[in-house]
Design an enzyme around this catalytic site. Sequence first.
Site, PDB file in Angstrom:
ATOM      1  N   HIS A   1     -41.873  22.350  22.399  1.00  0.00           N
ATOM      2  CA  HIS A   1     -41.321  20.509  22.866  1.00  0.00           C
ATOM      3  C   HIS A   1     -39.974  21.031  23.377  1.00  0.00           C
ATOM      4  O   HIS A   1     -39.554  20.295  24.672  1.00  0.00           O
ATOM      5  CB  HIS A   1     -40.100  20.233  21.575  1.00  0.00           C
ATOM      6  CG  HIS A   1     -41.553  19.650  20.678  1.00  0.00           C
ATOM      7  ND1 HIS A   1     -41.675  18.863  19.479  1.00  0.00           N
ATOM      8  CD2 HIS A   1     -43.124  19.539  20.352  1.00  0.00           C
ATOM      9  CE1 HIS A   1     -42.680  18.015  19.361  1.00  0.00           C
ATOM     10  NE2 HIS A   1     -43.309  18.795  19.430  1.00  0.00           N
TER      11      HIS A   1
ATOM     12  N   HIS B   1     -35.371  23.639  14.947  1.00  0.00           N
ATOM     13  CA  HIS B   1     -36.330  24.983  15.505  1.00  0.00           C
ATOM     14  C   HIS B   1     -34.781  25.205  14.999  1.00  0.00           C
ATOM     15  O   HIS B   1     -33.413  24.890  14.862  1.00  0.00           O
ATOM     16  CB  HIS B   1     -36.625  24.774  16.761  1.00  0.00           C
ATOM     17  CG  HIS B   1     -37.353  24.453  16.791  1.00  0.00           C
ATOM     18  ND1 HIS B   1     -38.809  25.374  16.255  1.00  0.00           N
ATOM     19  CD2 HIS B   1     -38.445  23.824  17.515  1.00  0.00           C
ATOM     20  CE1 HIS B   1     -40.038  24.361  16.560  1.00  0.00           C
ATOM     21  NE2 HIS B   1     -39.636  23.690  17.698  1.00  0.00           N
TER      22      HIS B   1
END
Length: 390
Positions: A189, A284
């Site tokens: 992303h 993340h």
Amino acid sequence: MASKRRPLHSPSSKLNFRPNSETPGWETKGKKPLPEPATVKQVLLMMIVHVCRRTLFVDTSIKVAIYGATLFLVSILADVLPFPKTYFSRSDNVLNQYFVKLGWGWTLFVTSPFLFMTSFTYCCGKRDRILQHFARLGIATFAWYFWTTLFWYIETVYGRCNASPEKFQTKETCLAGGYFWHGFDISGHVFILIYSSLVLIEEARAINGWEGIRDLIRNEEHARNVGDVSVTSNPLRGLSFEEFSNLKESYDKFTVYIRLFFIAMTFLSVLWDVMLVSTILYYHKVIEKFVSGAIAILTWFFTYRYWYTLPRALPNLPGEGLFKYKDVRQPKEPAKRRSITTAPQSNAKHQLPTFMGMPLYGLRNQENREQKDEDTDIETDTQLNSSNKS
């Protein structure tokens, strides 16, 4: 004592004489046509485009530096000081589901029509040159697919399940069993959001100087109609009749849609930046986000700042076609010989006024007319002084 009546045709009565197009012998050849007045809709659209220019065309070097600092510093703060949960922290939010996960598709959706219409215009309909510009999107799509596939491969091949590695050897079976898969999950992303934003900025640069093409077309068309071969500084002078006709037709047909897609590209770039902040705050690890962002920036730099700038490189940068229109000054008419020597004027006087960053060509035409009237007065005064002395 009766006052003497001044003759109707005395020399002093000629001082205020203003020749016009109706005066016999007054030549109109060489006068450039004035631009058409803009409508209210056009003015409002140009105001929106101007705001989008200010928003989208931030110095890319500064934006890249902000991306790098944000990925590193904000990610560390998010790990040390967890931010409160919001709607954006949910992976099923609307923007994440229907925009970010389809991020590259949205980027191509707004960029492809913009690239086609702009390249079709400044390439004058030449198919081979248009395809060369479309090659940039093909290269960008390949880069997106290559890196995201590599990220997935690294995570799945070099990861392991937290339950029983022997029993759950793949990520799919591990997640299906209700366990967690531990691996080096480089953020796809982050890559898509940063790389898409940089590609949008680079491709949108084709709109720089776009409004000046209208004046180039008008002046060149006038010069060709009157057979004026003295004007050679117009970038359109080298176009053939067919190329010039294609340019006129495509510019009139596509300009409105080009502006609308440019506005859409700006809104999409802003959305990508907002979702990037959301990804940095809630998803993340620091190293996973930083590596992904670095790869996106390096890929952009290699293509748009190195590869496409090489001499005779293919593909070319956005805006490079059969003529140059970015930062092109309008050709000046040949200076007329004056009988009276005047002092050189400052450059500030000749600078063209602008509104919302766009040059006001109408004011320049008005100044040219006033200058011609002043030149006529000077020549008339000179002739009268010569006749009086004789």
